[in-house]
Design a protein around this motif. Structure first.
Motif, PDB file in Angstrom:
ATOM      1  N   GLY A   1       8.827 -17.361  85.852  1.00  0.00           N
ATOM      2  CA  GLY A   1       7.858 -16.362  85.427  1.00  0.00           C
ATOM      3  C   GLY A   1       8.392 -15.179  84.663  1.00  0.00           C
ATOM      4  N   ALA A   2       9.601 -15.279  84.095  1.00  0.00           N
ATOM      5  CA  ALA A   2      10.124 -14.171  83.292  1.00  0.00           C
ATOM      6  C   ALA A   2       9.259 -13.959  82.058  1.00  0.00           C
ATOM      7  CB  ALA A   2      11.571 -14.457  82.872  1.00  0.00           C
ATOM      8  N   ASP A   3       9.074 -12.692  81.686  1.00  0.00           N
ATOM      9  CA  ASP A   3       8.396 -12.354  80.435  1.00  0.00           C
ATOM     10  C   ASP A   3       9.347 -12.411  79.255  1.00  0.00           C
ATOM     11  OD1 ASP A   3       5.960 -11.646  81.792  1.00  0.00           O
ATOM     12  OD2 ASP A   3       6.917  -9.765  82.365  1.00  0.00           O
ATOM     13  N   PHE A   4      10.617 -12.062  79.503  1.00  0.00           N
ATOM     14  CA  PHE A   4      11.653 -12.054  78.481  1.00  0.00           C
ATOM     15  C   PHE A   4      12.891 -12.731  79.049  1.00  0.00           C
ATOM     16  CE2 PHE A   4       8.905  -8.666  77.185  1.00  0.00           C
ATOM     17  CZ  PHE A   4       9.031  -8.531  75.812  1.00  0.00           C
ATOM     18  N   ILE A   5      13.672 -13.376  78.186  1.00  0.00           N
ATOM     19  CA  ILE A   5      14.982 -13.887  78.576  1.00  0.00           C
ATOM     20  C   ILE A   5      16.041 -13.166  77.753  1.00  0.00           C
ATOM     21  CG2 ILE A   5      14.246 -16.117  79.472  1.00  0.00           C
ATOM     22  CD1 ILE A   5      14.848 -17.356  76.762  1.00  0.00           C
ATOM     23  N   GLU A   6      17.182 -12.918  78.392  1.00  0.00           N
ATOM     24  CA  GLU A   6      18.177 -12.013  77.819  1.00  0.00           C
ATOM     25  C   GLU A   6      19.495 -12.732  77.533  1.00  0.00           C
ATOM     26  OE1 GLU A   6      21.230  -8.453  78.740  1.00  0.00           O
ATOM     27  OE2 GLU A   6      20.807 -10.148  80.060  1.00  0.00           O
ATOM     28  N   PRO A   7      19.828 -12.947  76.261  1.00  0.00           N
ATOM     29  CA  PRO A   7      21.148 -13.453  75.916  1.00  0.00           C
ATOM     30  C   PRO A   7      22.085 -12.337  75.437  1.00  0.00           C
ATOM     31  CG  PRO A   7      19.644 -13.872  74.100  1.00  0.00           C
ATOM     32  CD  PRO A   7      18.896 -13.040  75.117  1.00  0.00           C
ATOM     33  N   ASP A   8      23.324 -12.357  75.927  1.00  0.00           N
ATOM     34  CA  ASP A   8      24.378 -11.506  75.376  1.00  0.00           C
ATOM     35  C   ASP A   8      25.007 -12.266  74.209  1.00  0.00           C
ATOM     36  OD1 ASP A   8      23.898  -9.735  77.433  1.00  0.00           O
ATOM     37  OD2 ASP A   8      25.606 -10.390  78.636  1.00  0.00           O
ATOM     38  N   LEU A   9      25.082 -11.640  73.059  1.00  0.00           N
ATOM     39  CA  LEU A   9      25.509 -12.340  71.853  1.00  0.00           C
ATOM     40  C   LEU A   9      26.928 -11.971  71.436  1.00  0.00           C
ATOM     41  CD1 LEU A   9      22.254 -12.091  69.708  1.00  0.00           C
ATOM     42  CD2 LEU A   9      22.949 -13.881  71.324  1.00  0.00           C
ATOM     43  N   VAL A  10      27.725 -12.999  71.212  1.00  0.00           N
ATOM     44  CA  VAL A  10      29.063 -12.860  70.643  1.00  0.00           C
ATOM     45  C   VAL A  10      29.179 -13.869  69.506  1.00  0.00           C
ATOM     46  CG1 VAL A  10      30.109 -12.010  72.773  1.00  0.00           C
ATOM     47  CG2 VAL A  10      30.017 -14.483  72.353  1.00  0.00           C
ATOM     48  N   SER A  11      30.252 -13.811  68.752  1.00  0.00           N
ATOM     49  CA  SER A  11      30.384 -14.667  67.570  1.00  0.00           C
ATOM     50  C   SER A  11      31.526 -15.662  67.718  1.00  0.00           C
ATOM     51  CB  SER A  11      30.614 -13.832  66.310  1.00  0.00           C
ATOM     52  OG  SER A  11      30.721 -14.654  65.159  1.00  0.00           O
ATOM     53  N   THR A  12      31.326 -16.825  67.093  1.00  0.00           N
ATOM     54  CA  THR A  12      32.408 -17.786  66.931  1.00  0.00           C
ATOM     55  C   THR A  12      33.209 -17.432  65.674  1.00  0.00           C
ATOM     56  OG1 THR A  12      31.126 -19.284  65.520  1.00  0.00           O
ATOM     57  CG2 THR A  12      30.919 -19.574  67.908  1.00  0.00           C
ATOM     58  N   ARG A  13      34.302 -18.167  65.476  1.00  0.00           N
ATOM     59  CA  ARG A  13      35.129 -17.918  64.290  1.00  0.00           C
ATOM     60  C   ARG A  13      34.363 -18.199  63.006  1.00  0.00           C
ATOM     61  NH1 ARG A  13      40.450 -21.202  64.453  1.00  0.00           N
ATOM     62  NH2 ARG A  13      39.198 -22.860  63.504  1.00  0.00           N
ATOM     63  N   ASP A  14      33.452 -19.186  63.069  1.00  0.00           N
ATOM     64  CA  ASP A  14      32.666 -19.512  61.883  1.00  0.00           C
ATOM     65  C   ASP A  14      31.331 -18.776  61.861  1.00  0.00           C
ATOM     66  OD1 ASP A  14      32.187 -21.109  64.102  1.00  0.00           O
ATOM     67  OD2 ASP A  14      31.712 -22.909  62.960  1.00  0.00           O
ATOM     68  N   HIS A  15      31.277 -17.670  62.573  1.00  0.00           N
ATOM     69  CA  HIS A  15      30.181 -16.694  62.505  1.00  0.00           C
ATOM     70  C   HIS A  15      28.840 -17.275  62.957  1.00  0.00           C
ATOM     71  CE1 HIS A  15      28.884 -12.753  60.280  1.00  0.00           C
ATOM     72  NE2 HIS A  15      28.830 -12.653  61.609  1.00  0.00           N
ATOM     73  N   VAL A  16      28.884 -18.019  64.063  1.00  0.00           N
ATOM     74  CA  VAL A  16      27.664 -18.486  64.725  1.00  0.00           C
ATOM     75  C   VAL A  16      27.523 -17.698  66.017  1.00  0.00           C
ATOM     76  CG1 VAL A  16      26.463 -20.442  65.753  1.00  0.00           C
ATOM     77  CG2 VAL A  16      27.927 -20.778  63.736  1.00  0.00           C
ATOM     78  N   LEU A  17      26.333 -17.175  66.284  1.00  0.00           N
ATOM     79  CA  LEU A  17      26.124 -16.406  67.498  1.00  0.00           C
ATOM     80  C   LEU A  17      25.891 -17.339  68.673  1.00  0.00           C
ATOM     81  CD1 LEU A  17      23.861 -13.435  66.366  1.00  0.00           C
ATOM     82  CD2 LEU A  17      26.357 -13.664  66.301  1.00  0.00           C
ATOM     83  N   VAL A  18      26.626 -17.075  69.751  1.00  0.00           N
ATOM     84  CA  VAL A  18      26.472 -17.825  70.989  1.00  0.00           C
ATOM     85  C   VAL A  18      26.283 -16.842  72.128  1.00  0.00           C
ATOM     86  CG1 VAL A  18      27.804 -19.817  70.201  1.00  0.00           C
ATOM     87  CG2 VAL A  18      28.987 -17.920  71.354  1.00  0.00           C
ATOM     88  N   ALA A  19      25.792 -17.348  73.245  1.00  0.00           N
ATOM     89  CA  ALA A  19      25.498 -16.496  74.400  1.00  0.00           C
ATOM     90  C   ALA A  19      26.608 -16.618  75.428  1.00  0.00           C
ATOM     91  CB  ALA A  19      24.161 -16.888  75.023  1.00  0.00           C
ATOM     92  N   ARG A  20      27.313 -15.517  75.635  1.00  0.00           N
ATOM     93  CA  ARG A  20      28.336 -15.397  76.681  1.00  0.00           C
ATOM     94  C   ARG A  20      28.311 -13.972  77.185  1.00  0.00           C
ATOM     95  NH1 ARG A  20      29.680 -19.257  79.500  1.00  0.00           N
ATOM     96  NH2 ARG A  20      27.501 -19.633  78.953  1.00  0.00           N
ATOM     97  N   HIS A  21      28.672 -13.794  78.462  1.00  0.00           N
ATOM     98  CA  HIS A  21      28.728 -12.453  79.037  1.00  0.00           C
ATOM     99  C   HIS A  21      29.736 -11.591  78.295  1.00  0.00           C
ATOM    100  CE1 HIS A  21      28.972  -9.172  81.790  1.00  0.00           C
ATOM    101  NE2 HIS A  21      30.150  -9.502  82.262  1.00  0.00           N
ATOM    102  N   GLU A  22      30.833 -12.193  77.910  1.00  0.00           N
ATOM    103  CA  GLU A  22      31.870 -11.523  77.127  1.00  0.00           C
ATOM    104  C   GLU A  22      32.412 -12.523  76.115  1.00  0.00           C
ATOM    105  OE1 GLU A  22      32.865  -8.450  77.128  1.00  0.00           O
ATOM    106  OE2 GLU A  22      31.907  -7.678  78.937  1.00  0.00           O
ATOM    107  N   ASN A  23      33.116 -12.003  75.107  1.00  0.00           N
ATOM    108  CA  ASN A  23      33.786 -12.928  74.204  1.00  0.00           C
ATOM    109  C   ASN A  23      35.008 -13.565  74.837  1.00  0.00           C
ATOM    110  OD1 ASN A  23      34.799 -10.244  74.076  1.00  0.00           O
ATOM    111  ND2 ASN A  23      35.830 -10.671  72.146  1.00  0.00           N
TER     112      ASN A  23
END
Length: 381
Positions: free
Chosen positions: A62-84
Motif C-alpha cells: 500500500g505504499a503511495d511512493f517508492i524510493e530509490p537511491d540513485l548512483v551511477s555505473t561507469r557507463d552512466h546508467v542510474l541504478v538503485a543502491r544505498h551507496e555506491n
C-alpha cells in the motif's frame, strides 16, 4: 508482479497524470489531510533493499511512493543502491573476476574501502546479486538474498508507472558523481520524462542531502524537490564551499525560508521533529513541523523502522533480555500515530503495510493488508 485486489481497487486507482487516489487526496504531498506512505528503499524490512522484489512488496503493502537511491555505473546508467560502495549490499566479494576492482576512495569526506558502482558497467553489475545489508536485524529479508539483481532506475520507473504509485528518487552523493563526470541529474530527469513525469502535479519528489544540485534542478524541472536534513553534520556542498551552516541551521525558521525558495518540502530525520535522550526516550517535540508549514514546505520524515532496536524506547515491545528482542517488531503504529498528531505530511518507512493501515485508520476502518512472510516551552529544532 502480484497485485492484491484491494490494491487495484484503492491505493493504485489511477487519476489523471498518473496520480494515485491517496496522493491526490493528500494534495499531492503538501500539507494536507492525508499523509503519504513512502516505501523506503521499497519494503526493506521484508526484502533486500532497492530490489524490484522490495519495490513490488511495497506496492502490494500500500505504499503511495517508492524510493530509490540513485548512483551511477561507469557507463552512466542510474541504478538503485544505498551507496555506491556495494560490498554490503551485493555478493561482489564472491566474484573473483572483480577482486582487483576493490579499492579505497574518499566519498564526501569518508574513507571507504570496497567496490564502487562507478567502476563497473551495467553489464558487469548485472552479474551480481543483491543481499540484505543487515541480515542479523532482518533475517526474513536475508532469506531472499541472491534472488534479485541490481535494478536500474528505468526498471523502477516502469514498475511505478504500471502500478500507479509515485516515485521518490534520491540523488546520492551528487557532487561527487558530478566531479567524476557522471552527474546524476541529467539521466534522472530524462528517465522521468520518458515516463511522462515533468510537472509539479505529477507523483514525483526528487530529494537530496545536498543543496546545490536542488537549486540547479529548480531551474530545470517543475517536479517537486525535497531538501533532506540530517540531525547532525552539514550538506557536503556547503562544507566544500566553506559555508559554516549545518543541517540544524537549515532547520531554523530562517533556514526553512531559504529552502522554500528552491524546494517544495523537507525530509528531516525524525530526531529533528522529536528528539530522544541517551536512552532513546522521546523528549518534547520541536517546532520544526509548524515552522516548515509556515514557510509553505511539506514535511516527510525518515525513517520509521519496525524493529525494537530502531524505535524510540517508548514504543519498544517485549522483554529486553529475551532472545531476538532487538529485531522483534515494536509498536510501530503507535509511533506513527504520534508523528501524524504532530502534523507530518508523510513518512519514509521500511514497513509500508503498517503505515498504510495506520493512515487509513486515521479516518476510515482498517482494512487487512497482506504481509510478506518473515523468514513546559517546546524547543526549536
Amino acid at each position: 508482479m502480484i497485485v492484491f485486489p484491494w490494491v487495484l481497487a484503492g491505493v493504485v486507482s489511477l487519476l489523471p497524470g498518473g496520480m494515485t487516489a491517496v496522493s491526490a487526496a493528500h494534495g499531492a504531498g503538501g500539507p494536507g489531510p492525508r499523509p503519504i506512505v513512502i516505501g523506503h528503499r521499497g519494503a526493506c524490512a521484508y526484502r533486500p533493499e532497492h530490489t524490484l522484489l522490495s519495490y513490488e512488496t511495497a506496492v502490494q503493502m500500500g505504499a503511495d511512493f517508492i524510493e530509490p537511491d540513485l548512483v551511477s555505473t561507469r557507463d552512466h546508467v542510474l541504478v538503485a543502491r544505498h551507496e555506491n560502495e556495494i560490498s554490503a549490499t551485493t555478493d561482489v566479494a564472491t566474484h573473483p573476476e572483480f577482486a582487483t576492482r576493490r579499492t579505497t576512495k574518499v566519498i564526501d569526506g569518508r574513507r571507504l574501502t570496497g567496490w564502487f558502482t562507478e567502476d563497473f558497467t551495467l553489464e558487469e553489475l548485472r552479474t551480481l546479486r543483491a543481499v540484505e545489508r543487515l541480515p542479523g536485524l532482518r533475517p526474513g529479508s536475508a532469506a531472499f538474498d541472491g534472488r534479485a539483481r541490481i535494478a536500474t532506475f528505468d526498471e523502477i520507473a516502469a514498475l511505478a508507472r504500471r502500478a500507479g504509485v509515485g516515485l521518490y528518487p534520491e540523488t546520492k552523493h551528487p557532487g561527487y558523481f558530478a566531479s567524476i563526470g557522471l552527474p546524476l541529474e541529467e539521466p534522472m530527469l530524462a528517465t522521468l520524462g520518458r515516463y511522462g513525469w515533468r510537472e509539479r502535479s505529477d507523483p514525483v519528489f526528487i530529494q537530496s542531502f545536498e543543496t546545490a544540485n536542488l537549486k540547479a534542478l529548480r531551474g530545470r524541472t517543475r517536479l517537486r524537490l525535497i531538501q533532506l536534513l540530517e540531525s547532525s553534520g552539514a550538506p557536503q556542498d556547503l562544507v566544500l564551499a566553506g559555508d559554516p551552516r549545518t543541517y540544524r541551521d537549515l532547520s531554523t525558521p530562517e533556514g526553512l525560508r531559504e529552502i522554500a525558495t528552491y524546494a517544495d518540502g523537507i525530509g528531516p530525520s525524525v530526531r529533528l521533529v522529536v528528539p530522544t535522550d541517551a536512552g532513546g526516550t522521546l523528549q518534547a517535540p520541536t517546532t520544526l513541523v509548524e515552522d516548515a508549514h509556515r514557510a509553505g514546505l511539506a514535511v516527510h520524515v525518515w525513517t520509521i523502522r519496525p524493529e525494537n532496536s530502531q524505535l524510540p524506547a517508548d514504543f519498544r515491545v517485549g522483554d529486553p533480555a529475551a532472545p531476538g528482542y532487538a529485531s522483534a517488531h515494536g509498536d510501530v503504529a503507535g509511533w506513527l500515530r504520534r508523528l501524524y498528531e504532530l502534523g507530518v505530511d508523510g513518512v519514509f518507512t521500511d514497513d509500508p503495510g503498517i503505515a498504510r493501515r495506520t493512515v487509513d485508520g486515521l479516518r476510515t476502518p482498517v482494512r487487512p493488508v497482506p504481509r510478506p512472510p518473515s523468514g513546559a516551552a517546546r524547543p526549536r529544532s
